[in-house]
Design an enzyme around this catalytic site. Sequence first.
Site, mmCIF file in Angstrom:
data_model
loop_
_atom_site.group_PDB
_atom_site.id
_atom_site.type_symbol
_atom_site.label_atom_id
_atom_site.label_comp_id
_atom_site.label_asym_id
_atom_site.label_seq_id
_atom_site.Cartn_x
_atom_site.Cartn_y
_atom_site.Cartn_z
ATOM 1 N N GLY A 275 -3.696 -1.476 0.984
ATOM 2 C CA GLY A 275 -3.019 -1.710 2.258
ATOM 3 C C GLY A 275 -3.841 -1.082 3.369
ATOM 4 O O GLY A 275 -4.696 -0.221 3.106
ATOM 5 N N GLN B 20 -5.487 2.877 11.584
ATOM 6 C CA GLN B 20 -6.559 3.426 10.749
ATOM 7 C C GLN B 20 -7.934 2.887 11.144
ATOM 8 O O GLN B 20 -8.954 3.457 10.757
ATOM 9 C CB GLN B 20 -6.309 3.108 9.262
ATOM 10 C CG GLN B 20 -5.081 3.808 8.692
ATOM 11 C CD GLN B 20 -4.861 3.455 7.241
ATOM 12 O OE1 GLN B 20 -4.280 2.421 6.932
ATOM 13 N NE2 GLN B 20 -5.355 4.288 6.334
ATOM 14 N N CYS C 120 -4.432 7.634 0.368
ATOM 15 C CA CYS C 120 -4.568 7.039 1.701
ATOM 16 C C CYS C 120 -6.043 7.033 2.068
ATOM 17 O O CYS C 120 -6.731 8.044 1.894
ATOM 18 C CB CYS C 120 -3.765 7.851 2.722
ATOM 19 S SG CYS C 120 -3.845 7.158 4.392
ATOM 20 N N LEU C 121 -6.507 5.906 2.583
ATOM 21 C CA LEU C 121 -7.916 5.812 2.968
ATOM 22 C C LEU C 121 -8.238 6.777 4.111
ATOM 23 O O LEU C 121 -9.400 7.119 4.300
ATOM 24 C CB LEU C 121 -8.246 4.369 3.376
ATOM 25 C CG LEU C 121 -8.124 3.340 2.245
ATOM 26 C CD1 LEU C 121 -8.246 1.920 2.789
ATOM 27 C CD2 LEU C 121 -9.162 3.594 1.156
ATOM 28 N N HIS D 35 4.464 2.847 3.310
ATOM 29 C CA HIS D 35 3.328 3.706 3.680
ATOM 30 C C HIS D 35 2.626 3.142 4.926
ATOM 31 O O HIS D 35 2.283 3.896 5.849
ATOM 32 C CB HIS D 35 2.387 3.780 2.468
ATOM 33 C CG HIS D 35 1.076 4.466 2.679
ATOM 34 N ND1 HIS D 35 0.723 5.613 2.004
ATOM 35 C CD2 HIS D 35 0.002 4.167 3.460
ATOM 36 C CE1 HIS D 35 -0.504 5.990 2.372
ATOM 37 N NE2 HIS D 35 -0.963 5.115 3.265
ATOM 38 N N GLU D 36 2.453 1.809 4.970
ATOM 39 C CA GLU D 36 1.764 1.198 6.116
ATOM 40 C C GLU D 36 2.621 1.255 7.379
ATOM 41 O O GLU D 36 2.110 1.501 8.470
ATOM 42 C CB GLU D 36 1.373 -0.254 5.802
ATOM 43 C CG GLU D 36 0.514 -0.467 4.571
ATOM 44 C CD GLU D 36 -0.678 0.454 4.472
ATOM 45 O OE1 GLU D 36 -1.146 0.964 5.508
ATOM 46 O OE2 GLU D 36 -1.128 0.696 3.342
ATOM 47 N N HIS E 128 2.279 4.489 9.038
ATOM 48 C CA HIS E 128 1.073 4.613 9.871
ATOM 49 C C HIS E 128 1.328 4.101 11.284
ATOM 50 O O HIS E 128 0.814 4.653 12.260
ATOM 51 C CB HIS E 128 -0.084 3.801 9.275
ATOM 52 C CG HIS E 128 -0.870 4.500 8.206
ATOM 53 N ND1 HIS E 128 -1.577 5.661 8.435
ATOM 54 C CD2 HIS E 128 -1.105 4.180 6.911
ATOM 55 C CE1 HIS E 128 -2.203 6.022 7.315
ATOM 56 N NE2 HIS E 128 -1.918 5.143 6.366
HETATM 57 O O1 GNR Z 1 -5.208 2.137 -1.097
HETATM 58 C C1 GNR Z 1 -4.126 2.729 -0.991
HETATM 59 N N1 GNR Z 1 -3.421 3.030 -2.117
HETATM 60 C C2 GNR Z 1 -2.128 3.497 -2.095
HETATM 61 C C3 GNR Z 1 -1.610 4.040 -3.264
HETATM 62 C C4 GNR Z 1 -0.315 4.485 -3.310
HETATM 63 C C5 GNR Z 1 0.493 4.393 -2.196
HETATM 64 C C6 GNR Z 1 -0.006 3.892 -1.010
HETATM 65 C C7 GNR Z 1 -1.306 3.429 -0.956
HETATM 66 S S1 GNR Z 1 -1.926 2.755 0.506
HETATM 67 C C8 GNR Z 1 -3.626 3.116 0.346
HETATM 68 C C9 GNR Z 1 -4.425 2.502 1.476
HETATM 69 C C10 GNR Z 1 -4.002 3.134 2.785
HETATM 70 O O2 GNR Z 1 -4.331 4.233 3.137
HETATM 71 N N2 GNR Z 1 -3.201 2.435 3.531
HETATM 72 O O3 GNR Z 1 -2.741 2.957 4.685
HETATM 73 NI NI NI Z 2 -2.738 5.113 4.386
#
Ligand code: GNR
Ligand code: NI
Length: 173
Positions: A46, A51, A94-95, A136-137, A140
């Site tokens: 995601g 980001q 999270c990236l 999660h997104e 952000h």
């Molecule tokens: O790549 C991602 N893996 C992930 C694993 C578990 C819960 C959420 C994520 S999202 C993350 C990519 C990211 O940072 N998206 O904002």
């Molecule tokens: Ni993230």
Amino acid sequence: MTVLPIIVAPDPRLKIKAKPVDAVDDDVRQLMDDMLDSMYAAQGIGLAAPQVGDDRRVIVVDVSRENEDPQPMFLANPQIVGVSDDDREHEEGCLSLPEHYAAVVRPDQVRIRYLDRDNEICEIDAEGILATCIQHEIDHLDGILFVDRVSALKRNMILRKLQKAKKLAAQPA
Ligand code: GNR
Ligand code: NI
């Protein structure tokens, strides 16, 4: 194909509240496509616009496995319109917090309303990893990172390590 650099915490651009798009037009579609390229290049499932330094409420998601056909999803102005009573704990990454992971508790199932790539209003029910990822997104877009949903001890440990890595990277050799 445009791969954009992904902003790493701590950074004030990850703390902004992103702004709704008026409509999904060619400009927003370009952002969605660049975000998808950037997400695949970084091997994420995601990505949210803040980001990559953009303040619009746009996310892309693809939770398909490596041995499956890709299933990219493009969501503008995503909103949680329903949540399950039962929660689920998932180890999140999270990236923008590279190489750090922590268990986060969120609703197991969510109903999401959004504008798709064709500017159509859609509603989907998500569960499991898709539900986790979309929540999660959306976080952000509100300036929230997964570390904001774990203990202060874990949060500060992760953020301090990232801060230190940035300082070291900025040092002349
Ligand atoms: O790549 C991602 N893996 C992930 C694993 C578990 C819960 C959420 C994520 S999202 C993350 C990519 C990211 O940072 N998206 O904002
Ligand atoms: Ni993230």
